[in-house]
Design an enzyme around this catalytic site. Structure first.
Site, mmCIF file in Angstrom:
data_model
loop_
_atom_site.group_PDB
_atom_site.id
_atom_site.type_symbol
_atom_site.label_atom_id
_atom_site.label_comp_id
_atom_site.label_asym_id
_atom_site.label_seq_id
_atom_site.Cartn_x
_atom_site.Cartn_y
_atom_site.Cartn_z
ATOM 1 N N ASP A 351 -1.831 -4.808 6.823
ATOM 2 C CA ASP A 351 -3.181 -5.198 6.440
ATOM 3 C C ASP A 351 -3.985 -3.955 6.048
ATOM 4 O OD1 ASP A 351 -5.434 -7.190 6.443
ATOM 5 O OD2 ASP A 351 -6.174 -5.849 7.996
ATOM 6 N N GLU A 387 -0.860 -4.139 1.840
ATOM 7 C CA GLU A 387 -2.007 -4.708 1.144
ATOM 8 C C GLU A 387 -2.786 -3.504 0.611
ATOM 9 O OE1 GLU A 387 -5.502 -7.950 2.054
ATOM 10 O OE2 GLU A 387 -5.213 -6.349 3.509
#
Length: 709
Positions: A351, A387
């Protein structure tokens, strides 16, 4: 059986390994804090409610506090209290009244119960976070449990699916099974349901190779959500990097996770974890003191230079972990290795990966985190996905991560959405996305699989909502529809745009279905690694909510009954056929970027682009913003010398078009038509192929070594 008495003092023990480890005779405790003046180990009753002893850690070696508790057994429940200066302006927030969770805790007991005592400062003080709070937080805190981590894995082996054959299915562990009436109630929403044979059969039926789970690390139920009667559903608020979320264990046993992964591996399915090492659940300077903040705030977090009271907030979540500190980096690497070695996971999706690669001078593909992971003999061998963005300066870094990492490609998402919505000027951009986004990733010997292609993800509209809503509808989140992005590149496909969401109008439903299937076909027939969002295979809706992070309810949970409706069954079969073609056709196992440099026959190169007339596109046609058609031809030679040719015909316009197939003359077969997905594969009897509005058609042919056949 009587229990051994608790020792009144700790023996020196060892500084390594960090965490709490039982050796059969006792437990060694080790915890990092560079700035503490004293660390106390707190022991609790088995239910965590009664504090039984506070023992001062007797040694500190290289900033690691350690002690050995003889005769201590598995199941010991513990936490820490840490002494030191409470000087927020200098980055220090020590407060021994606050019980702290071990950052290396393997298992948690007891829920966190929100109360003002969880904060290191007095909430009602006019001096905000500058006045320490002296109330004991232990009654409200979860505690760590010392566990036995042994497990008989048998002949478990990682499926090791080659990247070029990987198909990712992004899913929420709880949402997958909460509405499964065929499971026992206590199993729904847990790891016990993850490897249920019926779910595994569904993945096999689709052609999925890899499941990517939203965060399963223990996470915080944020106070502001609890006050609204909502819950943290997605889990991007980590409380422990080693302990699974207790709510995901049907019987409270860690082995439930291992059994699920063992069974998925036996079925040939990989497991990737979505992990959040960019920030923690403790928020900004006004957040609670639960673990890292009380252990050593100035070491664990990136603080504003010259104003250490405040946190650098590149994540938008209040704080940023300080991966430039060797002990913080060690904690992250130890955690990653732990999940690979102890739980046998097959990879990670990071993330806000740009945060992990940000050094003092900004994002750096040679940052310490990337270097450490890529040289690690364990971590460098699993699948690594970033990401590639965050909210910090220079945070958008798609295509700039180092070799060895794949990246979520939002340019693919946005381009595919805009092309099929009929936006002008998308032809050239789509061409790049269909072929692995070479403009972004074809450097440093990276491969097309580095592009994780997706049209939807957990964050944003589902596929059904993407073709049913022109705007977000997040009212249920309690933020007056202000949260979530406004740029969705979506449409509701009603003639005047007035029909948002459900409708009985057959013409609108038909158009929505065609656009959804065309986008799915584009995703699954593009070079790169495709990622499906769970439920899109039967057109699951979230009623227009594009930010369902707090919707732990039927809005977010998968309704498997919908997969049995005519619409659901049709879409599932569409996805199954497309993934079957992807697995079967050599063009989709291509490991290299294609640039038209290889010629298999006169005019037949490894890649080519054509108009509806069958002629190569001219510069003027490429730059015409009103063109909404595109033909992509790919060719690949197999080991027997045969050349396999595919042509993908796209029409995002509102009228049908007829494509003349490009030379050379081959015997073509129609493999798939998104406007009529029920049609079987069949040979073409002429070199012209009609393509309906909002549709994609895939054709294939072979060229024998001696010539056309």
């Amino acid at each position: 059986m009587s229990r051994s008495p608790i020792a009144s003092t700790l023996l020196p023990g060892k500084p390594y390994p960090l965490g709490a480890h039982w050796d059969g005779l006792g437990i060694n405790f080790a915890v990092f804090s560079a700035n503490a003046t004293r660390v106390e180990l707190c022991l609790f009753s088995r239910n965590g409610r009664k504090e039984l002893a506070r023992l001062t850690m007797p040694e500190c070696t290289d900033e690691v506090w350690h002690g050995y508790l003889p005769h201590a057994s598995l199941g010991t429940v513990y936490g820490y209290r840490v002494h030191g200066p409470y000087e927020p302006h200098h980055g220090h927030r020590f407060n021994p009244a606050k019980l702290l969770l071990d950052p290396y805790a393997r298992k948690l007991t007891g829920p966190l119960r929100w109360a003002d005592a969880l904060f290191g400062y007095r909430l009602q003080s006019p001096r905000a976070d500058l006045t320490p709070d002296r109330r004991d937080s232990a009654p409200m805190m979860p505690k760590a449990i010392v566990v036995d981590e042994s497990f008989h894995w048998g002949d478990d082996r990682p499926p090791a699916v080659p990247w070029e054959r990987t198909v990712i299915y992004e899913a929420h562990l709880r949402g997958l099974s909460m509405r499964r009436d065929d499971l026992l109630p206590h199993q729904r929403g847990t790891f016990a349901a993850l490897s249920d044979p019926r779910f595994v059969d569904h993945l096999h039926h689709l052609g999925v190779t890899t499941i990517e789970l939203l965060p399963i690390h223990a996470f915080l139920q944020d106070r502001f959500l609890a006050q609204r009667g909502l819950r943290n559903y997605w889990g991007y608020s980590t409380l422990s990097y080693y302990a699974p979320e207790p709510a995901y264990l049907s019987g409270g046993e860690l082995n439930e996770v291992k059994v699920a992964i063992r069974r998925l591996h036996a079925a040939g399915i990989e497991v990737i974890l979505d992990v959040v090492y960019n920030h923690t659940c403790e928020g900004n300077e006004l957040g609670p003191t639960l673990s890292w903040r009380g252990l050593d705030n100035a070491s664990y977090y990136r603080l504003v230079p010259g104003d250490e009271r405040h946190y650098i907030n590149d994540t938008g979540c209040g704080n940023t972990l300080n991966l430039s500190h060797p002990r913080v980096l060690q904690m992250v690497l130890d955690s990653l290795r732990y999940w690979v070695q102890c739980y046998h996971v097959d990879g990670f999706r990071f993330d806000l990966g740009s945060t992990l690669g940000r050094e003092g001078n900004g994002f750096d593909p040679g940052a310490g985190f990337f270097d450490a992971v890529l040289q690690d003999p364990v971590l460098s061998r699993v699948k690594l996905i970033s990401e590639p963005w965050d909210l910090g300066p220079g945070g958008y870094q798609v295509g700039n991560h180092p070799p060895g990492f794949a990246e979520w490609n939002d340019k693919f998402r946005d381009t595919v959405r805009r092309f099929w919505r009929g936006d002008p000027g998308q032809r050239g951009e789509l061409a790049a996305r269909l072929t692995g986004s070479a403009d972004l990733f074809d450097r440093r010997h990276r491969k097309p699989w580095a592009s994780i292609n997706f049209v939807t993800a957990h964050d944003g509209f589902t596929l059904a909502d993407l073709v049913s809503y022109a705007a977000k509808h997040n009212e249920a989140n309690g933020e007056d529809n202000r949260d979530g992005t406004d740029d969705n590149a979506s449409a509701n496909w009603s003639p005047d745009g007035s029909v948002e969401g459900p409708t009985d109008d057959p013409a609108i439903l038909a158009t929505r279905g065609q656009v959804a299937r065309a986008m799915m076909a584009t995703l699954l027939l593009s070079q790169g690694t495709p990622m499906l969002t769970a439920g899109d295979e039967w057109l699951r809706s979230q009623q227009g909510n594009n930010n369902a992070y707090c919707q732990d309810n039927e809005l977010s949970w998968l309704n498997w009954d919908d997969a049995q409706t005519p619409t659901g069954r049709g879409m599932v079969e569409c996805v199954r056929r497309l993934l079957g073609l992807r697995a079967r056709l050599p063009a989709y196992a291509e490991r290299q970027f294609l640039h038209g440099r290889q010629e298999f026959a006169p005019g037949l190169h490894d890649i080519g682009w054509f108009g509806v007339d069958g002629e190569p596109l001219t510069p003027e046609q490429w730059s015409n913003p009103e063109e909404r058609t595109l033909a992509l031809r790919r060719a690949r030679r197999d080991a027997d010398g045969q050349v396999h040719v595919t042509v993908l015909l796209l029409n995002a316009g509102t009228e049908a078009v007829e494509y003349r197939l490009p030379p050379p003359a081959l015997i073509w077969s129609r493999l798939f038509d998104s406007a009529r997905p029920e049609l079987p594969e069949a040979p073409l009897d002429h070199p012209v192929q009609p393509v309906a509005p909002h549709a994609a058609v895939l054709l294939a042919a072979t060229l024998a070594p001696s010539g056309p056949s």
